[in-house]
Design a protein around this motif. Sequence first.
Motif, PDB file in Angstrom:
ATOM      1  N   ALA A 128      33.043  63.925   7.065  1.00  0.00           N
ATOM      2  CA  ALA A 128      31.704  64.391   6.721  1.00  0.00           C
ATOM      3  C   ALA A 128      31.705  64.835   5.265  1.00  0.00           C
ATOM      4  N   ALA A 129      30.702  64.391   4.524  1.00  0.00           N
ATOM      5  CA  ALA A 129      30.589  64.737   3.113  1.00  0.00           C
ATOM      6  C   ALA A 129      29.193  65.271   2.840  1.00  0.00           C
ATOM      7  N   ILE A 130      29.101  66.150   1.856  1.00  0.00           N
ATOM      8  CA  ILE A 130      27.798  66.700   1.494  1.00  0.00           C
ATOM      9  C   ILE A 130      27.742  66.921  -0.005  1.00  0.00           C
ATOM     10  N   PHE A 131      26.594  66.628  -0.553  1.00  0.00           N
ATOM     11  CA  PHE A 131      26.328  66.813  -1.968  1.00  0.00           C
ATOM     12  C   PHE A 131      25.956  68.269  -2.191  1.00  0.00           C
ATOM     13  N   CYS A 132      26.687  68.964  -3.044  1.00  0.00           N
ATOM     14  CA  CYS A 132      26.433  70.376  -3.337  1.00  0.00           C
ATOM     15  C   CYS A 132      26.084  70.539  -4.812  1.00  0.00           C
ATOM     16  N   THR A 133      25.439  71.630  -5.130  1.00  0.00           N
ATOM     17  CA  THR A 133      25.021  71.865  -6.508  1.00  0.00           C
ATOM     18  C   THR A 133      25.782  72.991  -7.190  1.00  0.00           C
ATOM     19  N   SER A 134      26.718  73.612  -6.478  1.00  0.00           N
ATOM     20  CA  SER A 134      27.506  74.683  -7.091  1.00  0.00           C
ATOM     21  C   SER A 134      28.839  74.806  -6.365  1.00  0.00           C
ATOM     22  N   GLY A 135      29.768  75.456  -7.031  1.00  0.00           N
ATOM     23  CA  GLY A 135      31.054  75.714  -6.406  1.00  0.00           C
ATOM     24  C   GLY A 135      30.931  76.622  -5.199  1.00  0.00           C
ATOM     25  N   GLU A 136      30.032  77.593  -5.278  1.00  0.00           N
ATOM     26  CA  GLU A 136      29.830  78.507  -4.159  1.00  0.00           C
ATOM     27  C   GLU A 136      29.329  77.756  -2.927  1.00  0.00           C
ATOM     28  N   GLN A 137      28.362  76.870  -3.150  1.00  0.00           N
ATOM     29  CA  GLN A 137      27.826  76.091  -2.038  1.00  0.00           C
ATOM     30  C   GLN A 137      28.894  75.144  -1.482  1.00  0.00           C
ATOM     31  N   ALA A 138      29.692  74.557  -2.362  1.00  0.00           N
ATOM     32  CA  ALA A 138      30.765  73.656  -1.929  1.00  0.00           C
ATOM     33  C   ALA A 138      31.762  74.396  -1.044  1.00  0.00           C
ATOM     34  N   ARG A 139      32.124  75.604  -1.434  1.00  0.00           N
ATOM     35  CA  ARG A 139      33.057  76.405  -0.629  1.00  0.00           C
ATOM     36  C   ARG A 139      32.464  76.691   0.747  1.00  0.00           C
ATOM     37  N   GLN A 140      31.185  77.045   0.782  1.00  0.00           N
ATOM     38  CA  GLN A 140      30.507  77.348   2.053  1.00  0.00           C
ATOM     39  C   GLN A 140      30.568  76.145   2.986  1.00  0.00           C
ATOM     40  N   TYR A 141      30.261  74.961   2.475  1.00  0.00           N
ATOM     41  CA  TYR A 141      30.276  73.778   3.327  1.00  0.00           C
ATOM     42  C   TYR A 141      31.694  73.348   3.699  1.00  0.00           C
ATOM     43  N   ALA A 142      32.651  73.539   2.804  1.00  0.00           N
ATOM     44  CA  ALA A 142      34.045  73.229   3.138  1.00  0.00           C
ATOM     45  C   ALA A 142      34.516  74.132   4.278  1.00  0.00           C
ATOM     46  N   GLU A 143      34.155  75.398   4.200  1.00  0.00           N
ATOM     47  CA  GLU A 143      34.527  76.339   5.267  1.00  0.00           C
ATOM     48  C   GLU A 143      33.816  76.013   6.575  1.00  0.00           C
ATOM     49  N   GLN A 144      32.656  75.376   6.482  1.00  0.00           N
ATOM     50  CA  GLN A 144      31.916  74.973   7.680  1.00  0.00           C
ATOM     51  C   GLN A 144      32.553  73.768   8.348  1.00  0.00           C
ATOM     52  N   GLY A 145      33.388  73.026   7.609  1.00  0.00           N
ATOM     53  CA  GLY A 145      34.093  71.896   8.202  1.00  0.00           C
ATOM     54  C   GLY A 145      33.888  70.568   7.507  1.00  0.00           C
ATOM     55  N   PHE A 146      33.150  70.545   6.404  1.00  0.00           N
ATOM     56  CA  PHE A 146      32.974  69.293   5.675  1.00  0.00           C
ATOM     57  C   PHE A 146      34.283  68.904   5.008  1.00  0.00           C
ATOM     58  N   ASP A 147      34.571  67.606   5.037  1.00  0.00           N
ATOM     59  CA  ASP A 147      35.816  67.082   4.480  1.00  0.00           C
ATOM     60  C   ASP A 147      35.714  66.792   2.996  1.00  0.00           C
ATOM     61  N   MET A 148      34.515  66.486   2.535  1.00  0.00           N
ATOM     62  CA  MET A 148      34.286  66.133   1.140  1.00  0.00           C
ATOM     63  C   MET A 148      33.046  66.880   0.656  1.00  0.00           C
ATOM     64  N   VAL A 149      33.167  67.553  -0.486  1.00  0.00           N
ATOM     65  CA  VAL A 149      32.045  68.275  -1.072  1.00  0.00           C
ATOM     66  C   VAL A 149      32.057  68.028  -2.576  1.00  0.00           C
ATOM     67  N   SER A 150      30.889  68.024  -3.186  1.00  0.00           N
ATOM     68  CA  SER A 150      30.830  68.019  -4.643  1.00  0.00           C
ATOM     69  C   SER A 150      30.720  69.474  -5.081  1.00  0.00           C
ATOM     70  N   ALA A 151      31.129  69.787  -6.297  1.00  0.00           N
ATOM     71  CA  ALA A 151      31.130  71.174  -6.737  1.00  0.00           C
ATOM     72  C   ALA A 151      30.069  71.474  -7.780  1.00  0.00           C
ATOM     73  N   ILE A 152      29.512  70.449  -8.396  1.00  0.00           N
ATOM     74  CA  ILE A 152      28.483  70.641  -9.409  1.00  0.00           C
ATOM     75  C   ILE A 152      27.844  69.287  -9.691  1.00  0.00           C
ATOM     76  N   THR A 153      26.665  69.315 -10.233  1.00  0.00           N
ATOM     77  CA  THR A 153      26.015  68.074 -10.646  1.00  0.00           C
ATOM     78  C   THR A 153      26.256  67.867 -12.133  1.00  0.00           C
ATOM     79  N   ASP A 154      26.111  66.647 -12.586  1.00  0.00           N
ATOM     80  CA  ASP A 154      26.249  66.404 -14.025  1.00  0.00           C
ATOM     81  C   ASP A 154      25.172  67.163 -14.791  1.00  0.00           C
ATOM     82  N   GLN A 155      23.984  67.227 -14.246  1.00  0.00           N
ATOM     83  CA  GLN A 155      22.899  67.954 -14.883  1.00  0.00           C
ATOM     84  C   GLN A 155      23.236  69.446 -14.976  1.00  0.00           C
ATOM     85  N   GLY A 156      23.777  70.005 -13.915  1.00  0.00           N
ATOM     86  CA  GLY A 156      24.173  71.409 -13.929  1.00  0.00           C
ATOM     87  C   GLY A 156      25.277  71.686 -14.932  1.00  0.00           C
ATOM     88  N   ALA A 157      26.275  70.805 -14.975  1.00  0.00           N
ATOM     89  CA  ALA A 157      27.391  70.987 -15.894  1.00  0.00           C
ATOM     90  C   ALA A 157      26.920  70.898 -17.345  1.00  0.00           C
TER      91      ALA A 157
END
Length: 182
Positions: A128-157
């Motif tokens: 399971a993978a999910i597109f995230c917009t921040s490191g905090e959100q990525a951590r939350q979804y990883a802890e929820q059980g997602f196998d793949m998360v993004s940590a930031i968008t190019d626009q955000g960076a």
Amino acid sequence: MALNVALRTSLARQSTAYGFWLTCYPPVGCRGYGPLYAPHAFPGVQAGAQYDDNADQNLMVMVQIESRSGLDSVEEIAKVEGLDVLLIGRFIKACDSSHNEEPSEAWDEHTAAIDRILKAAKAAGKKAAIFCTSGEQARQYAEQGFDMVSAITDQGAMGDAMVQSLSAAQGRDADNKPRDGY
């Protein structure tokens, strides 16, 4: 050697299976043959037998669930042979915006859709993978059980880097407070 193929879909199981069929070489699929690109795309892999023997096995197929019809069929889509990953995109449209709901009801439906997709992926033995917009959100979804998360968008960076650079040029610190001297 690995190749990721993301199928953006609001399709049912049959269409997802068709998408997988399009990504593989005969006899498994119908993909056009192009081993001469292998050395360019995968350094160290030679065109010919080395590529032919491993191309389909090293293929990762992802399907993006982002619409009402995709969500309605997610359990069936997850069962498609050859599909490796269910991906939740940034703009999941699982909540139909055509009806007037309170924001909390729409958020509850959005959260339920994410939970359903994660559960379908895990039940089918898929990642399971999910597109995230921040490191905090990525951590939350990883802890929820997602196998793949993004940590930031190019626009955000790029936005963060621009603010940081402009703040430095203006003599401000990371909190945008004036600093002493240059």
